[in-house]
Design an enzyme around this catalytic site. Structure first.
Site, mmCIF file in Angstrom:
data_model
loop_
_atom_site.group_PDB
_atom_site.id
_atom_site.type_symbol
_atom_site.label_atom_id
_atom_site.label_comp_id
_atom_site.label_asym_id
_atom_site.label_seq_id
_atom_site.Cartn_x
_atom_site.Cartn_y
_atom_site.Cartn_z
ATOM 1 N N LYS A 129 0.461 -1.264 -0.276
ATOM 2 C CA LYS A 129 -0.226 -0.283 0.121
ATOM 3 C C LYS A 129 0.701 1.177 -0.162
ATOM 4 C CE LYS A 129 -3.858 1.751 2.570
ATOM 5 N NZ LYS A 129 -4.695 2.343 3.905
ATOM 6 N N SER A 154 -9.530 -0.259 7.462
ATOM 7 C CA SER A 154 -9.100 0.542 6.363
ATOM 8 C C SER A 154 -8.639 -1.748 5.351
ATOM 9 C CB SER A 154 -7.900 1.336 5.989
ATOM 10 O OG SER A 154 -8.798 2.125 6.128
ATOM 11 N N SER A 168 -9.503 2.247 3.239
ATOM 12 C CA SER A 168 -8.199 2.480 2.259
ATOM 13 C C SER A 168 -7.743 1.794 1.223
ATOM 14 C CB SER A 168 -7.814 3.834 3.021
ATOM 15 O OG SER A 168 -7.262 3.089 3.887
#
Lengths: 96, 491
Positions: free
Chosen positions: B80, B179, B155
């Site tokens: 990420k 997330s 997210s």
């Protein structure tokens, strides 16, 4: 709870964010709605409840005081928007 | 084995490389080809590092040829884009960091690198990990591989979509309010959020420092357990990392949940939950019962306070953390005439709408006259939420619930209504506030064919129990063998 445009402008200045008039108006609406939703917390009796800023039992964590290599000057400045003579370069602070 | 190499789990890939059936270069090339076929549609990656990945794969093959091995030697993963990677652009999904190339690597990533991984690239995220759909990325929206018109969750939506579209064998995510678990649920993969302090946050660009934790999105529970084993543990660079021993989490995967006490919190089975979601989660709980678990009705009475507490605590922390983006040391600078004006202009132009909204909310909650009413009050109610869990975990070993009230929603559906978007996190944020651990495991599909996630929550450092329960459930069902069929070909 409804925030005025001036209150939103004040918070934007605290946060050092330049917002357009349209953004100020939008955030006045949206922040008011969120704060209204958050108002339900006021009904909770917390008179004898300690706050939880942090969930771990660790306190006063000490680091070993031993010298170790750090970033060299060039590497530390590599992402700088502006630099001069090995320093970050900014506009004068005391000439507002 | 008739699977393409990109379809393998980490354990299958390791077995294949150890047996000499294929090399890390073969595996990495298979994934790079898959990315070229699929990612133009899914858009999981913000930055691809294909050349570097092939070099790392060659190095891994050389090590293996020299008789070496490592826990993840030659395994292609995605990271990420909120985790710093030395020499590889790290944007946090924000225009303010469009050209930021970190001088150091996050500890979690460094530990994976030391264990031999091949990094394929950096995945898309809501800007600074603030969002539930990945629509808040400053670059583009990632699409759900099961239905390209829907969000992948957020997210860590890029990481969830990458695993679901099989353009990475697994991916790192981060979880501040759900997330990792939400995109895992929406994308039909496994998502593990470790306890606060289990994994170092060093090099994770901070959003809410008392809530953030690095997690894993994986194809199955065993892969997630392996990655956690590699990256968990104390780090001198993070004073909030726990100095607790790290077990080999795979040893917890015994398949045995007899007499395991599974709590069913009434507050998570409420009106507003999509009927198919509730039915699938209840069926999953029946499966655990059939495997010998004992189902115990429990109550977490302060659950409905968690959302307002989260949006005051997380935004207050964010407003402080994001003060560092001032156009001086790194990131976008507007080049304004005075230093104060440059702060305002750089931040006003560099941050997107949701980030500004949260900075504003947090700054307001911390401002003179409102601190006690909002920030302090939220921290006090946070104590009550944590105590709910402590009482529950005196009674049960794990708690089962839906991950989210619904399956993946349509792109754009909630974009103009922040409160509606925030409600996607209503069942996941409680764990972050309490600092405890949890996992999302696939447990079915709704009538539209969209994946549903079962959430299993455990106490602080209770990862072994959570993984054991998740693995036993997974192995008793076939949900983890279903894969999305995203469009293949040129975008």
């Amino acid at each position: 709870m409804h925030l005025t445009i001036d209150e939103v402008r004040h918070v934007a200045e605290l946060a050092k964010l330049r917002l357009s008039e349209a953004e100020l108006a939008l955030y006045a609406e949206q922040l008011s709605a969120i704060l209204e939703y958050a108002a339900s917390l006021q009904q909770v009796d917390t008179s004898h409840v300690a706050p939880t800023p942090y969930v771990l039992p660790l306190v006063n964590v000490m680091a070993v005081d031993a010298p170790a290599p750090s970033l060299d000057n060039d590497t530390a400045l590599r992402n700088a928007p502006d630099q001069a003579e090995g320093f970050f370069r900014v506009r004068a602070v005391f000439e507002e | 084995m008739n699977k393409a190499l990109y379809e393998l789990t980490i354990h299958e890939a390791l077995a294949g490389m150890r047996a000499g059936d294929f090399t890390a270069v073969d595996l990495t090339q298979s994934l790079i080809e898959r990315i070229a076929q699929v990612d133009g549609h899914v858009k999981a990656y913000l930055t691809l590092t294909a050349e570097q990945a092939l070099a790392q794969a060659e190095a891994a093959d050389a090590r293996r040829a020299a008789g070496e091995d490592a826990p993840l030697l030659g395994i292609p993963l995605a990271i990420k884009d909120v985790l710093c990677t030395a020499g590889v652009r790290t944007t946090c999904g924000s225009r303010i960091l469009e050209n930021f190339v970190p001088p150091y690597t996050a500890t979690a990533v460094q530990r994976l690198a030391s264990a031999g991984i091949v990094m394929l690239g950096k995945t898309n995220t809501d800007e600074f990990a603030m969002g539930s759909s990945t629509e808040n990325s400053g670059y583009f929206t990632t699409h759900n591989p099961w239905d390209l018109d829907r969000v992948p969750g957020g997210s860590s939506g890029g990481s969830g979509a990458a695993v679901a579209a099989q353009v990475a064998l697994a991916a790192l995510g981060t979880d501040t309010g759900g997330s990792v678990r939400l995109p895992a649920s929406y994308c039909g993969v496994v998502g593990l959020k470790p306890s606060y302090g289990r994994v170092s946050r060093y090099g994770l660009i901070a959003y809410g420092s008392s809530l953030d934790q690095v997690g894993v999105l994986a194809k199955d529970v065993r892969d997630a357990a392996l990655i956690l084993t590699v990256m968990a543990g104390h780090d001198a660079h993070d004073s909030t990392s726990m100095p607790a021993p790290v077990p080999d989490y795979r040893q917890a995967l015994t398949g045995d949940v007899r007499r395991l006490r599974v709590g069913l919190p009434q507050e998570y089975f409420i009106a507003g939950v999509q009927p198919e979601v509730e039915a699938a989660v209840r069926a999953a709980i029946d499966t655990l019962a059939r495997l010998g678990a004992e189902i115990v009705p429990i109550s977490l009475p302060n659950t409905d306070k968690a959302l307002p507490v989260y949006y005051l605590v997380a935004t207050a922390e964010a407003s402080a953390n994001l003060a560092r983006f001032d156009g001086v040391r790194y990131g976008f600078s507007a080049g304004a005439e005075s230093i104060l004006e440059n702060y305002r202009a750089s931040r006003g132009q560099g941050f997107g709408a949701e980030v500004k909204r949260r900075i504003m909310l947090g700054a307001y909650a911390l401002s003179a006259g409102y601190y006690d009413a909002y920030y302090l009050k939220a921290q006090q109610v946070r104590t009550l939420i944590k105590q709910d869990f402590e009482r529950a975990f005196a009674q049960v070993d794990v708690i089962a619930s839906p991950v989210a009230p619904t399956t993946a929603f349509r792109i754009g559906e909630k974009a103009d209504d922040p409160l509606a978007m925030y409600l996607s996190d209503v069942f996941t944020i409680t764990l972050n506030l309490a600092g405890m651990c949890g996992i999302s495991v696939p447990c079915g599909f709704d009538d539209a064919g969209l994946p549903i996630g079962l959430q299993l929550m455990g106490p602080h450092l209770g990862e072994e129990t959570v993984l054991r329960a998740a693995h036993a459930y997974e192995q008793a069902t076939a949900w983890h063998t279903h894969w999305a069929q995203p469009i293949v070909g040129e975008a």
